[in-house]
Design a protein around this motif. Structure first.
Motif, mmCIF file in Angstrom:
data_model
loop_
_atom_site.group_PDB
_atom_site.id
_atom_site.type_symbol
_atom_site.label_atom_id
_atom_site.label_comp_id
_atom_site.label_asym_id
_atom_site.label_seq_id
_atom_site.Cartn_x
_atom_site.Cartn_y
_atom_site.Cartn_z
ATOM 1 N N PHE A 1 0.830 -1.200 0.000
ATOM 2 C CA PHE A 1 0.000 0.000 0.000
ATOM 3 C C PHE A 1 0.870 1.259 0.000
ATOM 4 N N GLY A 2 2.124 1.083 -0.383
ATOM 5 C CA GLY A 2 3.051 2.201 -0.394
ATOM 6 C C GLY A 2 2.864 3.082 -1.614
ATOM 7 N N PHE A 3 3.651 4.159 -1.646
ATOM 8 C CA PHE A 3 3.538 5.140 -2.717
ATOM 9 C C PHE A 3 4.628 4.972 -3.772
ATOM 10 N N GLY A 4 5.464 3.933 -3.655
ATOM 11 C CA GLY A 4 6.573 3.786 -4.576
ATOM 12 C C GLY A 4 6.533 2.532 -5.421
ATOM 13 N N SER A 5 6.654 1.378 -4.779
ATOM 14 C CA SER A 5 6.770 0.114 -5.513
ATOM 15 C C SER A 5 5.581 -0.187 -6.419
ATOM 16 N N PRO A 6 4.340 0.048 -5.992
ATOM 17 C CA PRO A 6 3.236 -0.213 -6.924
ATOM 18 C C PRO A 6 3.352 0.588 -8.219
ATOM 19 N N ASP A 7 3.823 1.850 -8.121
ATOM 20 C CA ASP A 7 4.002 2.651 -9.339
ATOM 21 C C ASP A 7 5.139 2.098 -10.194
ATOM 22 N N ASP A 8 6.255 1.706 -9.542
ATOM 23 C CA ASP A 8 7.344 1.080 -10.289
ATOM 24 C C ASP A 8 6.853 -0.158 -11.029
ATOM 25 N N SER A 9 6.125 -1.012 -10.318
ATOM 26 C CA SER A 9 5.674 -2.280 -10.901
ATOM 27 C C SER A 9 4.778 -2.048 -12.103
ATOM 28 N N GLU A 10 3.916 -1.041 -12.027
ATOM 29 C CA GLU A 10 3.066 -0.711 -13.168
ATOM 30 C C GLU A 10 3.916 -0.296 -14.367
ATOM 31 N N GLY A 11 4.962 0.491 -14.110
ATOM 32 C CA GLY A 11 5.855 0.891 -15.198
ATOM 33 C C GLY A 11 6.559 -0.295 -15.823
ATOM 34 N N TRP A 12 7.036 -1.226 -14.992
ATOM 35 C CA TRP A 12 7.725 -2.407 -15.515
ATOM 36 C C TRP A 12 6.770 -3.258 -16.358
ATOM 37 N N ASP A 13 5.518 -3.429 -15.874
ATOM 38 C CA ASP A 13 4.522 -4.181 -16.639
ATOM 39 C C ASP A 13 4.313 -3.554 -18.023
ATOM 40 N N ARG A 14 4.250 -2.229 -18.051
ATOM 41 C CA ARG A 14 3.979 -1.545 -19.318
ATOM 42 C C ARG A 14 5.153 -1.681 -20.288
ATOM 43 N N VAL A 15 6.364 -1.675 -19.773
ATOM 44 C CA VAL A 15 7.520 -1.893 -20.649
ATOM 45 C C VAL A 15 7.421 -3.267 -21.297
ATOM 46 N N GLN A 16 7.068 -4.282 -20.522
ATOM 47 C CA GLN A 16 6.961 -5.638 -21.078
ATOM 48 C C GLN A 16 5.872 -5.701 -22.145
ATOM 49 N N ARG A 17 4.726 -5.083 -21.861
ATOM 50 C CA ARG A 17 3.641 -5.114 -22.843
ATOM 51 C C ARG A 17 4.057 -4.393 -24.123
ATOM 52 N N GLY A 18 4.703 -3.240 -23.968
ATOM 53 C CA GLY A 18 5.127 -2.494 -25.145
ATOM 54 C C GLY A 18 6.214 -3.189 -25.934
ATOM 55 N N ALA A 19 7.081 -3.945 -25.231
ATOM 56 C CA ALA A 19 8.203 -4.607 -25.898
ATOM 57 C C ALA A 19 7.743 -5.662 -26.895
ATOM 58 N N ARG A 20 6.526 -6.167 -26.719
ATOM 59 C CA ARG A 20 6.018 -7.196 -27.642
ATOM 60 C C ARG A 20 5.647 -6.606 -29.005
ATOM 61 N N ALA A 21 5.468 -5.287 -29.054
ATOM 62 C CA ALA A 21 5.077 -4.637 -30.306
ATOM 63 C C ALA A 21 6.311 -4.168 -31.064
ATOM 64 N N CYS A 22 6.247 -4.215 -32.388
ATOM 65 C CA CYS A 22 7.313 -3.692 -33.258
ATOM 66 C C CYS A 22 8.691 -4.132 -32.779
ATOM 67 N N PRO A 23 9.020 -5.413 -32.876
ATOM 68 C CA PRO A 23 10.267 -5.920 -32.290
ATOM 69 C C PRO A 23 11.529 -5.285 -32.851
ATOM 70 N N GLU A 24 11.448 -4.657 -34.015
ATOM 71 C CA GLU A 24 12.642 -4.020 -34.573
ATOM 72 C C GLU A 24 12.905 -2.652 -33.932
ATOM 73 N N MET A 25 11.935 -2.113 -33.187
ATOM 74 C CA MET A 25 12.135 -0.822 -32.514
ATOM 75 C C MET A 25 12.917 -1.046 -31.223
ATOM 76 N N PRO A 26 14.062 -0.402 -31.056
ATOM 77 C CA PRO A 26 14.914 -0.696 -29.901
ATOM 78 C C PRO A 26 14.462 0.015 -28.622
ATOM 79 N N ILE A 27 14.943 -0.486 -27.510
ATOM 80 C CA ILE A 27 14.888 0.202 -26.232
ATOM 81 C C ILE A 27 16.109 1.110 -26.182
#
Length: 432
Positions: free
Chosen positions: A365-391
């Motif tokens: 219920f903190g103000f940090g880790s839940p936001d981090d985790s949401e960001g990490w989830d979104r990176v994974q979801r986005g990484a599946r699209a357009c595999p030739e586009m780099p990070i």
């Protein structure tokens, strides 16, 4: 040689070719075959953090954890020696221990009752006459990992020919020594662990520990939830003294509160935060003198630096952050809270206050880790699209300089730490 990622070549390139100096192919987050190679070429070939010595306080203590995807038990035997044992019976493969931690004289398999000592040696087999002339007990002990410790930090590796731990850590030792000073003269002690999963690749979290760029953006809610003085301490975006160093072997350190990098460097001019007035009174009542109180209270938020140790642990300001890869798109994170091993009149108030600070940011219920985790989830979801586009990991590439110690150095908002980790990743994934 720079390789451009295209739709034609992105699935043909070798893993080591997917990492360039300024960019990383998103395929390194999504390809199950690459993940399998990481487990053998990285997690079974280098030093992996497994425990802190305070978690094994006396002979017979144990902790269950993992090295990569291999379940292991870290033990302290009757002579005080540390061991890391694969948590798998040599008979039919059943796990021996499902408890997270505890004390034991040894481990007995629940399936056929083969029993093992704290050092992994096979001690007993029921109805042993069936094994006469078939095998020797001396040959059937648990598989052991090489285990070494530095400043209470316990690491293990499957590679018994690996370089000594202190060589692998290298210049990390300077920063680990500084991290340990937050005990205010007392040893640090593990006081609790918050454990959660996110649906993303382990490297996404590895990048995060020395990513100062995201902090005031992702953690706006945390910044608005703390007092003005605390928020001011962590406003490092435009502070030129706030830097990130590449320490070699994939390790890096980022400074968020430069004045607290070395807690011993205290000229007494910094006032203690008024929010800790009650804690100061309790510590005085508990028997701490003014110098001890000042050290303990100044360290409430940690050392002001995040130290990232490749590949699985961060000494992050005031806590340990440990990552455990599960699959190509799933990772377990442990946030390990720290207190001090001191008389209860001192340890109790410090423990309570540090836990409240830990929960405020890292807890469910903190103000940090839940936001981090949401960001990490979104990176994974986005990484599946357009595999030739780099990070992209190019921020600050042209403003890196060499520090007097020889470290590649840039601002704390730059991606120096990520580039350090990926250089080591590329090196290890090029072997074999």
């Amino acid at each position: 040689m720079t390789i451009e990622f295209t739709t034609a070549n992105i699935h043909q390139l070798e893993p080591s070719e997917l990492v360039q100096e300024d960019r990383v192919a998103a395929r390194v987050y999504t390809d199950p075959e690459i993940f399998e190679r990481e487990m053998t070429q990285i997690f079974e070939k280098t030093w992996i953090w497994v425990a802190h010595e305070s978690e094994l306080p006396k002979p017979g203590s144990f902790k269950s954890t993992s090295v990569g995807r291999n379940p292991v038990i870290v033990t302290r035997d009757r002579k005080g020696a540390l061991h890391t044992l694969v948590n798998r019976c040599r008979h039919r493969g059943a796990s021996l221990c499902e408890k997270r931690r505890g004390e034991a004289n040894g481990f007995t398999c629940p399936y056929h009752a083969w029993s093992y000592g704290l050092d992994g040696r096979l001690r007993g087999i029921p109805y042993p006459e069936g094994y006469e002339g078939v095998m020797s007990k001396d040959e059937m002990g648990l598989r052991t990992l090489r285990t070494e410790s530095y400043r209470g930090l316990i690491f293990a590796t499957f590679d018994h020919d690996a370089e000594p731990l202190e060589e692998f850590l290298g210049d990390v030792r300077v920063w680990a020594d500084r991290f340990m000073k937050q005990g205010g003269g007392y040893p640090l002690k593990v006081i609790g662990t918050h454990r959660f999963r996110f649906r993303g690749n382990w490297k996404i979290q590895l990048e995060n520990t020395t990513d100062g760029y995201h902090f005031p953006i992702v953690h706006r809610s945390w910044m608005s939830s703390v007092d003005e003085e605390t928020a001011g301490m962590l406003s490092f975006m435009t502070d030129p003294a706030s830097t990130c160093h590449d320490l070699g072997n994939g390790h890096s350190v980022m400074h968020m509160v430069p004045a607290h990098i070395d807690l011993d460097a205290d000229d007494g001019s910094e006032p203690l935060q008024p929010r800790f007035n009650g804690l100061v009174a309790e510590l005085k009542q508990g028997g701490a003198d003014d110098a001890q109180i000042r050290k303990l209270v100044r360290a409430m938020h940690g050392t002001g630096s995040n130290l990232n140790l490749f590949p699985n642990v961060g000494l992050s300001s005031a806590f340990f952050r440990v990552l455990h890869p599960v699959s190509v798109d799933e990772t377990i994170i442990e946030h390990v809270a720290l207190g001090v091993d001191a008389p209860e009149g001192i340890a109790g108030p410090v423990r309570r206050e540090r836990l409240r600070i830990h929960e405020h940011f890292q807890g469910p219920f903190g103000f940090g880790s839940p936001d981090d985790s949401e960001g990490w989830d979104r990176v994974q979801r986005g990484a599946r699209a357009c595999p030739e586009m780099p990070i992209m990991v190019n921020r600050g590439l042209k403003r890196e300089v060499e520090s007097p110690e020889g470290w590649a150095t840039s601002h704390s908002t730059d991606e120096t730490g990520m580039r350090a980790a990926y250089r080591m990743w590329k090196k290890m994934m090029s072997n074999g």
